[in-house]
Design an enzyme around this catalytic site. Structure first.
Site: not given
Ligand code: DOR
Length: 429
Positions: A62, A60, A58, A230, A276, A149, A177, A303
């Site tokens: 970007r 990100h 998990h 998560h 989140n 997600d 999610h 995450d």
């Molecule tokens: O805190 C979070 N940030 N939870 C998520 O599910 C998405 C993530 C994000 O992409 O920034």
């Protein structure tokens, strides 16, 4: 050629003192007292553990669309520094990874990175929760994890169809999610004592529990593999525990932050703690730890959610949710789980390496440190202390929830397909 000397090897077969010789990207010998062949790179593993490289389910990254907060290159470097040899990039990019062409472009950009970059695909087009994305086409590119997600897939019929569809694709996992948007609307932190005290709208635990309960019912009916991302509440951990005991194909991951932080962190209104699902109460943290130690929770997943400094430099209510994770995940787990109880070390490494590798179908990662296996390895000093400095991280963003903390567990070296991409804590490219 490379030799890792003086450490203890820990993998899913157990622990033993051994050196590791790597030739042509492959582990060629694992035995005590291997002398370094002429010209070999020597990596010191004294007082350290040699383990299969870590695998993050998990991350990100970007890219595309959010390059001001992270790129595949900077994220991969952070991953390598954190001991990861493989990451699965989340699909909530701009555009989202909801078709094969966008997935293909991310995989191509990731090729040759200091960490193996895989991608998750969206379950629904544009993560809008209405129409299934071309899951089969993404699967054909090697995608195994599917998730919207950042958004919960809240329509039960669409979730049912996704689960049914996935049963035709061996190894495909539908990941959720789990936060019912009808219950989280307008919420910024866990609904409880701190949301009341601070006067902010909360996101109740029931938002997670009700979705997980519903999805488990659908997984039971369809026979599909359903994965809770998560996981953060004691209620959801209980549901997963009971479903697994019944034989439902449900797995779960938890984040480092949900393992150690509570909603009380939000009392300072510091947006670094906005995430989140939100940080929960102490009883939830205990339940998540218990679930992990027991094995009901399969993996620790970061995450890793970079947000550019400007976007987090706003009031709590206006800040985007997310915290960095790649460079601190292992040390957070070491400090809070292994330092108090050394017998948990192999379990923690399993939750960060071989169990997520298997879950995501990444056969080159997480396997035993044994002759013939790809040399995807990390060397970690479990009790070496260091101070987290988000300013010194490889990430383009600075939103660590652990900045300034002293943690145990330093990643000394990371080896990707035989190449030392991190040596003595320094990224090599
Ligand atoms: O805190 C979070 N940030 N939870 C998520 O599910 C998405 C993530 C994000 O992409 O920034």
């Amino acid at each position: 050629m490379l030799v890792i000397q003086g450490g203890s090897v820990i993998d899913e077969t157990g622990e033993r003192r051994a050196d590791v010789l790597v030739r042509d990207g492959v582990v060629s010998e694992v035995a005590p007292g291997i002398a370094a062949p002429a010209g070999a790179v020597v990596l010191d593993a004294s007082d350290a553990v040699v383990a299969p490289g870590l695998v993050d389910l998990h991350t990100h990254l970007r890219e595309p669309g959010g390059e001001d907060s992270e790129t595949i290159e900077t994220g991969a470097r952070g991953a390598a520094l954190g001991g990861f040899t493989a990451v699965v990039a989340m699909p909530n990019t701009h555009p989202p990874l909801d078709d094969a062409a966008v997935v293909q472009s991310v995989l191509e950009r990731g090729r040759g990175s200091v960490c193996d970059v895989h991608a998750a695909g969206c379950i629904t087009l544009a993560r809008a929760g209405a129409v299934l994305a071309p899951i089969g086409e993404m699967y054909d590119l090697g995608v195994r994890l599917f998730t919207d997600d950042g958004e919960c897939l809240s329509d039960a019929a669409v979730m049912r169809h996704a689960l049914e569809y996935s049963t035709a694709l061996p190894g495909a996992v539908i990941c959720q999610h789990a936060e019912d948007p009808a219950l989280t609307a307008g919420g910024h932190l866990h609904e409880g004592e701190w949301s009341s005290r601070l006067g902010m709208t909360g996101r109740p635990a029931e938002a997670e529990v009700t979705i997980v309960a519903r999805d488990i019912a659908l997984a039971r009916r369809t026979g599909a593999h359903y994965h809770v991302q998560h996981i953060s509440t004691s209620g959801a951990v209980d549901l997963v525990r009971r479903a697994r005991a019944e034989g439902v194909r449900v797995t779960a991951e938890c984040t480092p932050h949900h393992l150690v932080l509570t909603d009380a962190e939000c009392r300072t209104f510091d947006p670094a703690f906005k995430v989140n699902p939100p940080l929960r109460q102490a009883a939830d943290v205990s339940a998540v730890i218990e679930g992990l130690v027991e094995g009901v929770i399969d993996a620790i997943a970061t995450d890793h959610a970079p947000h550019a400094a400007e976007s987090k430099a706003v009031p709590f209510e206006d800040a985007p949710p997310g915290v960095l994770g790649l460079e601190t995940a292992l040390a957070v787990a070491m400090t809070h789980l292994v330092t108090p109880q050394r017998s948990r070390l192999a379990g923690v490494l399993g939750a960060l390496s071989w169990r997520p590798a298997r879950l995501a179908g990444l056969e080159r990662h997480g396997g035993p440190v044994a002759p013939g296996r790809p040399a995807n390895l990390c060397v970690v000093a479990p009790s070496e202390k260091w101070v987290v400095d988000s300013g010194a991280m490889a990430s383009r963003s600075r939103n660590s929830a652990f900045h300034g903390q002293t943690l145990d567990g330093r990643v000394r070296h990371t080896v990707l397909e035989g190449e030392p991409v991190v040596m003595e804590g320094v990224a090599q490219r």
